[in-house]
Design a protein around this motif. Structure first.
Motif, short mmCIF file in Angstrom:
data_model
loop_
_atom_site.label_atom_id
_atom_site.label_comp_id
_atom_site.label_asym_id
_atom_site.label_seq_id
_atom_site.Cartn_x
_atom_site.Cartn_y
_atom_site.Cartn_z
N TYR A 66 0.81 -1.22 0.00
CA TYR A 66 0.00 0.00 0.00
C TYR A 66 0.85 1.28 0.00
N GLY A 67 2.11 1.16 -0.42
CA GLY A 67 2.91 2.35 -0.67
C GLY A 67 3.84 2.79 0.45
N LEU A 187 -7.15 -7.71 7.59
CA LEU A 187 -7.16 -6.49 8.39
C LEU A 187 -6.51 -5.34 7.64
N SER A 188 -5.45 -5.64 6.91
CA SER A 188 -4.77 -4.58 6.15
C SER A 188 -5.69 -3.98 5.09
N GLY A 198 -6.97 11.78 9.43
CA GLY A 198 -5.95 12.44 10.24
C GLY A 198 -4.75 12.88 9.45
N GLY A 199 -4.90 12.94 8.13
CA GLY A 199 -3.78 13.34 7.29
C GLY A 199 -2.72 12.25 7.14
N LEU A 200 -3.05 11.01 7.53
CA LEU A 200 -2.08 9.91 7.46
C LEU A 200 -2.47 8.91 6.38
N ALA A 201 -1.45 8.35 5.73
CA ALA A 201 -1.69 7.34 4.70
C ALA A 201 -2.23 6.06 5.34
N GLY A 202 -2.94 5.26 4.54
CA GLY A 202 -3.53 4.03 5.05
C GLY A 202 -2.50 3.06 5.61
#
Length: 503
Positions: A66-67, A187-188, A198-202
């Motif tokens: 997922y990066g 879960l991922s 919250g401005g956070l990547a997954g």
């Protein structure tokens, strides 16, 4: 304090027949009900802890899809990613023997819970890395904090159960590792939907949320984890005495407690079984880490998207869980673990031969099932075999720490074998895993032959000790001279002439 004084302390609570706490009558204890209660107090929570342990260790593979390496202030190259995976294993492997000795000297509820709390905090920190340096730092810290968990749990279980019971008990707790592999992918996928919250990547939320769960479980563990049989709070005095006598009947004199002596550490280091066990653990731990860290990537490169690849990891892990429990129960019932190991290593070899030869995604996916059904059941089967053939609490803790530590350090090798330049078939990586399996197969055979020969020597009386007042024409002073049999058992552990190794 002298060795003789320590032996006197250990034997002071026994009668002339060596019975522990002869003043306590345990006739009213129902063994089946007691063992079921012990199972409920010991195994489920350990399974939960190892579930979190394995999920937190391996979720980096899911996050990468997922990066994690690209969606960051300073992108991380494939080579840097492999190095970050590698550095985890050095502190993880090197600290395991010492951690097991500390575990025996402290309460499991204190030591294991503290480790869990620390690695939960480190896992949360994974979610805030911004560069390659940050990733390396948190992976090293994760290796430090997770080091004592697996060998500690195995040693802890060996302090509660007879040798013939350990395979199924370890299998039940270890099956949580396969479940964590399946659940981690699912879960991922779910947590990645929080991308942007919250401005956070997954991928960051994968680490943060899973780490917070671990911290909460760690706090509960200070109260939930039971200590050793001699001081377990959920047992009555009669039940504690019964459990200890039960273990001693299985040639576990150290079950009543054992004073720490450097001699026990050296007994482990000088024992040939320790070094062969290290080869056995190398044979399945190397493949284990290659499988768990790269399964999502391998499936992804076969032509599936990141989400589908994560979801397709679930069936192989679920199958691995079923076979792990089945092999654990079967191994306890048939009473021989060598032939089980031989079959499992052969199955794993077949799976990786197919992966090397296959150029079909469907056939390769089938081979992944074969690999899962061999790698995961091999671990509890062989761990139970090794632990059951080492007597003495401290000696067993060091042997398990060395064997598991050496097995785990090979993860530093297998975490580097699936190079992006070899995709999508990864022939070199699969070939290296196959070589590891071959090493395991050879080492279990060496172990079996060696144990069989040693049992035969003891049957012939070649290992008999000189016991004061006992007329034994086979006894020889080179095997030791003792005032009574109980002292010989306590001092020599599995080197005692009356100990027979399980095959």
């Amino acid at each position: 304090m002298s060795d003789q004084k320590l032996d006197e302390i250990s034997l002071s609570e026994r009668n002339v027949d060596g019975l522990y706490r002869p003043d306590v009558n345990t006739d009213s204890v129902n063994e089946k009900k007691l063992m079921r209660r012990i199972d409920l107090h010991v195994i489920p929570w350990l399974a939960l802890l190892y579930f979190l342990n394995f999920m937190d260790r391996g979720n980096i593979g899911n996050a990468k899809l997922y990066g994690m390496t690209t969606n960051i202030n300073h992108p991380i190259s494939d080579t840097q990613y492999l190095i970050a995976l590698t550095v985890y294993f050095f502190p993880y492997a090197l600290l395991e023997p010492a951690s097991n000795v500390i575990l025996r000297r402290l309460k499991p509820s204190l030591w294991l819970s503290s480790l869990i709390f620390c690695w939960g905090v480190v896992m949360v920190c994974h979610g805030f890395i911004q560069s390659y340096g940050g990733l390396v730092a948190v992976r090293v810290l994760l290796g430090v904090t997770e080091a004592g968990m697996y060998p500690g749990i195995v040693f802890y279980i060996s302090s509660w159960y007879k040798r013939a019971e350990m395979g199924s008990k370890i299998a039940f707790f270890f099956s949580s590792a396969t479940l964590s592999g399946a659940f981690s992918g699912l879960l991922s996928v779910a947590i990645h939907n929080m991308d942007g919250v919250g401005g956070l990547a997954g991928w960051r939320w994968i680490f943060i949320l899973e780490g917070l769960v671990t911290v909460v479980v760690a706090l509960l563990s200070f109260w939930v984890i039971q200590d050793y049989p001699e001081n377990a709070k959920f047992l009555s005095e009669k039940e504690r005495v019964f459990v200890i006598r039960r273990l001693e009947d299985d040639v576990r004199l150290s079950a009543a407690g054992e004073q720490y002596r450097k001699k026990y550490v050296w007994q482990s280091v000088k024992d040939w079984k320790t070094w062969v066990a290290m080869g056995i653990y190398m044979g399945f731990d190397g493949p284990l880490y290659a499988f768990s860290l790269f399964l999502p990537t391998i499936i992804n490169k076969l032509g599936f998207t990141a989400t589908k690849a994560n979801l397709l990891t679930i069936p192989p892990y679920a199958w691995g869980c079923v076979t792990t429990v089945a092999v654990g129960i079967l191994g306890d019932r048939i009473g021989t673990r060598y032939y089980m190991s031989l079959f499992l290593f052969a199955t794993g070899a077949a799976g990786y031969i197919i992966l090397i030869a296959s150029r079909s995604p469907g056939l390769s996916y089938f081979a992944v099932f074969l690999a899962a059904s061999a790698i995961y059941p091999s671990i509890p089967n062989n761990v139970a075999w090794v632990a059951g053939n080492v007597e003495g609490a401290y000696k067993r803790s060091v042997t398990l720490g060395m064997a598991i530590g050496w097995g785990n350090i090979n993860g530093a090798v297998t975490s580097n074998i699936y190079r992006s330049t070899d995709s999508p078939w990864y022939t070199m990586g699969h070939g290296i895993v196959l070589a590891y399996i071959g090493i395991g197969l050879i080492c279990v055979t060496i172990m079996r032959v060696g144990l069989h020969r040693e049992n035969a020597r003891r049957d012939r009386g070649e290992r008999d000790e000189v016991i004061d007042g006992v007329d034994n024409k086979n006894a020889h002073v080179r095997n030791g001279q003792y005032p009574d049999i109980e002292t010989a058992r306590l001092d020599k552990g599995d080197d005692w002439s009356g100990f027979r190794y399980s095959l």
